[in-house]
Design an enzyme around this catalytic site. Structure first.
Site, short mmCIF file in Angstrom:
data_model
loop_
_atom_site.label_atom_id
_atom_site.label_comp_id
_atom_site.label_asym_id
_atom_site.label_seq_id
_atom_site.Cartn_x
_atom_site.Cartn_y
_atom_site.Cartn_z
N CYS A 1 22.86 -45.13 128.41
CA CYS A 1 23.80 -46.16 127.98
C CYS A 1 25.22 -45.78 128.38
O CYS A 1 25.59 -44.61 128.34
CB CYS A 1 23.77 -46.41 126.47
SG CYS A 1 22.15 -46.87 125.86
N TRP B 1 20.31 -48.70 128.04
CA TRP B 1 18.96 -48.25 128.39
C TRP B 1 18.21 -48.20 127.07
O TRP B 1 18.53 -47.39 126.19
CB TRP B 1 19.02 -46.87 129.06
CG TRP B 1 17.67 -46.44 129.57
CD1 TRP B 1 17.09 -46.82 130.74
CD2 TRP B 1 16.75 -45.55 128.94
NE1 TRP B 1 15.86 -46.23 130.88
CE2 TRP B 1 15.62 -45.45 129.79
CE3 TRP B 1 16.74 -44.84 127.75
CZ2 TRP B 1 14.52 -44.66 129.48
CZ3 TRP B 1 15.64 -44.06 127.44
CH2 TRP B 1 14.54 -43.97 128.31
N GLU C 1 9.00 -43.54 141.97
CA GLU C 1 10.08 -44.08 141.14
C GLU C 1 10.74 -45.30 141.75
O GLU C 1 11.24 -46.15 141.02
CB GLU C 1 11.11 -43.02 140.73
CG GLU C 1 12.08 -42.58 141.78
CD GLU C 1 13.10 -41.58 141.23
OE1 GLU C 1 13.57 -41.73 140.10
OE2 GLU C 1 13.43 -40.63 141.96
N LYS D 1 9.72 -39.32 144.43
CA LYS D 1 10.61 -40.27 145.08
C LYS D 1 9.89 -41.58 145.35
O LYS D 1 10.40 -42.66 145.07
CB LYS D 1 11.09 -39.64 146.39
CG LYS D 1 12.49 -39.91 146.80
CD LYS D 1 13.55 -39.02 146.19
CE LYS D 1 13.54 -38.93 144.70
NZ LYS D 1 14.38 -37.91 144.17
N ASN E 1 25.97 -44.65 122.51
CA ASN E 1 25.08 -43.97 123.46
C ASN E 1 24.42 -42.83 122.70
O ASN E 1 25.10 -42.09 122.00
CB ASN E 1 25.90 -43.43 124.64
CG ASN E 1 25.10 -42.50 125.51
OD1 ASN E 1 23.90 -42.68 125.68
ND2 ASN E 1 25.77 -41.50 126.07
N LYS F 1 20.16 -43.47 135.72
CA LYS F 1 20.58 -42.33 136.53
C LYS F 1 20.74 -41.07 135.69
O LYS F 1 20.41 -39.99 136.11
CB LYS F 1 21.90 -42.68 137.23
CG LYS F 1 22.47 -41.59 138.11
CD LYS F 1 21.62 -41.39 139.34
CE LYS F 1 22.15 -40.31 140.26
NZ LYS F 1 21.07 -39.80 141.14
N ARG G 1 23.82 -45.73 134.11
CA ARG G 1 23.31 -45.14 132.87
C ARG G 1 22.27 -46.01 132.18
O ARG G 1 21.69 -45.61 131.18
CB ARG G 1 24.48 -44.88 131.91
CG ARG G 1 25.53 -43.95 132.48
CD ARG G 1 26.70 -43.83 131.54
NE ARG G 1 26.37 -42.98 130.43
CZ ARG G 1 26.66 -41.69 130.32
NH1 ARG G 1 27.32 -41.10 131.30
NH2 ARG G 1 26.33 -41.00 129.27
N HIS H 1 -10.17 -28.74 143.95
CA HIS H 1 -10.47 -28.45 142.54
C HIS H 1 -10.41 -29.71 141.69
O HIS H 1 -10.23 -29.63 140.47
CB HIS H 1 -9.53 -27.37 142.02
CG HIS H 1 -9.67 -26.07 142.76
ND1 HIS H 1 -10.75 -25.24 142.57
CD2 HIS H 1 -8.92 -25.50 143.73
CE1 HIS H 1 -10.64 -24.19 143.38
NE2 HIS H 1 -9.53 -24.34 144.10
O1 M6R Z 1 21.23 -35.34 136.39
P1 M6R Z 1 20.02 -34.47 136.49
O2 M6R Z 1 19.89 -33.78 137.81
O3 M6R Z 1 19.92 -33.49 135.36
O4 M6R Z 1 18.79 -35.45 136.36
C1 M6R Z 1 17.48 -34.95 136.31
C2 M6R Z 1 16.47 -36.04 136.53
O5 M6R Z 1 16.60 -37.04 135.55
C3 M6R Z 1 16.60 -36.69 137.91
O6 M6R Z 1 16.50 -35.75 138.93
C4 M6R Z 1 15.50 -37.76 138.10
O7 M6R Z 1 14.25 -37.16 138.15
C5 M6R Z 1 15.76 -38.59 139.35
N1 M6R Z 1 15.62 -39.99 139.06
C6 M6R Z 1 14.82 -38.28 140.47
O8 M6R Z 1 15.10 -39.02 141.62
#
Ligand code: M6R
Length: 604
Positions: A2, A74, A483, A480, A98, A599, A27, A499
């Site tokens: 947020c 969010w 997501e 990647k 937030n 993000k 956010r 396995h």
């Molecule tokens: O800001 P941060 O690097 O701590 O964030 C960690 C994860 O939330 C971030 O890398 C997330 O997995 C991304 N969306 C991956 O692309």
């Protein structure tokens, strides 16, 4: 998550609030809203979905007023509906929030018993009603705030606006960051300095437990014990050009393309002509153990780095997902160091892990992109990754910059522990300097990858395989892809396939094999054969010798430049990113703001 913004301005603030929310949309983007006080009257507008829906609403139902607060959400408590959107209002109070109020159920029960009723499912509305209740007990809004804050458990940033008060905002932080911006006869509040960048570069960060009474004349700051506190004001430089798309269709495309430049920046920062250039406190002599903690992509960077610290420096290295770290009570050494890797520097789990180790290890290091972040400020040593602002939810340039900085750190550990002589170090550094050029060569594969992505977009499941330091890269490639394209993807260590996961293989499942022609290549090729024997479609990402040796029976091949072994995880990140990007484009998903994500993950 947020985003929060507040403005006490000299003009009507709705346009400023919406502009600032645009910069905070990273956010969260489940809903957005603003509230203002105009001629003493508190009013608000809220809309579900992206900010553009709020902007549209404001065209038809404008909101006047020179004092206002705004929010981009969010969703945590309650679905993305107008009723659950912020600002929440209770009588003469509006609030944006937030974080999470952990004891909201008890407070809600207490307020219900006192005769108040709720319009939303959120924890935030409890705060609005509690403030209304405190105001009804008498005293000023500041006095009511001093009584209210100790009653809230959890991590939060809050900003209040009051009916009849056109020159007042009250904000508070506990666990979630909050910045106060100083203008000329105007004052601002924001979740981060980027949100406030076009309005002011004079920023005061609230410290843990602080709250502030803000008028156009300035901010009066109090600490958690309600004592007056002096917090420094700093001039923050946010390069606005780095927040624009600069002609690219998406931030993600721009950020992938920027990698040669930002990696060169990172190398300039950490390498001298004749050696490494790490801060004075970074001396691994006597360090007996390293613990690397992070989430998501940053965690995969730690996973790659584990191979480097162990093989180059012979240093025992544990890696942990931050959300698990505290709960498994890891043994820590008082001669050990803990490294926290985070693009944002605000990830709640990573921050909590840092606080957990504070008095248990010899030194804490932050490997972060945002150097003004909480993790940077609370660690003993900060190592900036120099990636520039990263806006796309899918982390790209931050990952390769994290890897680059962690590799320089592993080389320093090897040097300090007597594992690398001067000539060997010089060779490694010469290799590192090749990176920007190699990244350019990998980026040139984009047109070929675009064609492949059309095929990948038809798949329901995709597997990524890698061995050694390419295994975490397989995990990152899968993350990647899933997501941003919403295709189910998994990463496996090549040898692990038989396995269990090999049961998934049939002609409909593309298997992406990340395999430079290195010492492990032969073994990976054997695993590839096992896939092909079951009609799996192998896409081999390798270099020219690797493709010549094993490409013949593959479904498709992508030829990358030949690269020193250590650099392969950094270089192979580029085709993995491009494949995810172009597959998402082919599927028509929202690349920069994929569904359900944000993000910066500032809730545990
Ligand atoms: O800001 P941060 O690097 O701590 O964030 C960690 C994860 O939330 C971030 O890398 C997330 O997995 C991304 N969306 C991956 O692309």
């Amino acid at each position: 998550m947020c985003g929060i913004v507040g403005v006490l301005g000299n003009h009507h603030v709705a346009p400023l609030l919406v502009e600032a929310l645009k910069r905070l949309e990273y956010r969260g983007y489940d809903s957005a809203g603003i509230a203002t006080v105009n001629e003493g009257r508190l009013d608000r507008r809220r809309a579900v979905g992206k900010l553009v829906n709020l902007s549209d609403l404001l065209v038809h139902e404008p909101l006047a007023g020179k004092a206002g607060i705004g929010h981009t959400r969010w969703a945590t408590h309650g679905a993305a509906t107008v009723a659950n959107a912020h600002p929440h209002r209770a009588g003469n109070v509006a609030v944006v929030h937030n974080g999470i109020i952990e004891n909201f159920r008890e407070l809600r029960a207490e307020l219900t018993a006192a005769g108040y009723s709720f319009e939303s499912e959120t924890d935030t509305e409890t705060v609005a009603l509690l403030m209304r209740h405190e105001l009804a007990q008498g005293g000023t809004p500041a006095e009511a705030t001093a009584r209210l804050l100790p009653r809230l458990h959890g991590a939060f940033a809050l900003c209040f606006l009051f009916e009849g008060e056109e020159d007042l905002m009250i904000c508070a932080r506990k666990g979630s960051p909050l910045a106060i911006g100083h203008g000329d006869g105007e004052m601002f509040v924001g979740s981060d300095a980027i949100a406030l960048a076009p309005m002011t570069d004079r920023i005061t960060y609230l410290e843990e437990g602080d709250w502030a009474v803000i008028t156009r004349a300035g901010a009066e700051i109090f600490d958690a014990r309600n004592a007056r506190a002096n917090r420094a004001m700093a001039r923050i430089q946010v390069d606005a050009t780095r927040i624009e798309k600069a002609g690219y269709k998406h931030f993600m495309a721009k950020e992938i393309a920027e990698q040669p430049v930002v990696l060169a920046d990172a190398l300039r920062h950490y390498l001298r002509e004749d050696g490494l250039n790490l801060p004075a406190g970074v001396d691994f002599t006597g360090v007996d153990r390293l613990t690397l903690v992070a989430c998501g992509t940053a965690h995969y960077a730690c996973h790659v780095a584990k191979y480097w610290f162990e093989s180059l420096a012979g240093l025992p290295c544990d890696i942990d997902i931050a959300s698990e770290f505290r709960y498994r009570e890891p043994p820590l050494s008082d001669r050990g160091w803990a490294v926290f890797v985070s693009q944002s520097g605000e990830t709640a789990d990573t921050l909590a892990a840092l606080r957990h180790v504070q008095d248990k290890v010899a030194r804490t290091l932050a490997v972060v992109n945002v150097t003004t972040s909480s993790i940077a400020r609370e660690c003993d040593v900060t190592l900036p990754i120099m990636a520039g602002v990263e806006v796309g939810v899918a982390s790209t340039k931050a990952f390769t910059c994290q890897l680059t900085v962690l590799l320089t750190l592993a080389l320093k550990a090897a040097q300090d522990r007597g594992r690398l002589d001067a000539a060997q170090l010089a060779t490694r550094l010469a290799d590192l300097r090749l990176l920007p050029g190699l990244m350019n060569a990998a980026l040139a594969l984009a047109p070929e990858i675009e064609g492949l992505a059309e095929e990948l977009a038809k798949a329901q499941d995709v597997l990524f395989l890698g061995r050694g330091a390419m295994y975490p890269l397989a995990l990152e490639g899968a993350l990647k892809l899933k997501e941003i394209s919403y295709i189910h993807a998994e990463g496996y260590a090549s040898g692990e396939l038989k396995h269990g996961p090999i049961a998934l293989i049939d002609a409909s499942v593309p298997v992406l094999v990340l395999a430079p022609r290195d010492a492990l290549f032969e073994k990976t090729v054997s695993n590839m054969q096992e896939v092909m024997a079951r009609h799996g479609r192998v896409l081999l990402l390798s270099d020219q010798p690797g493709i010549a040796e094993a490409g013949a029976d593959c479904w498709r091949c992508l030829t990358l430049p030949r690269v020193p072994d250590l650099l392969a995880p950094i270089l192979y990140a580029v085709p993995a990113q491009l494949l995810a990007y172009h597959t998402a484009i082919a599927k028509g998903t929202d690349v920069d703001q994929p569904r359900n994500l944000a993000k910066s993950v500032t809730v545990e």
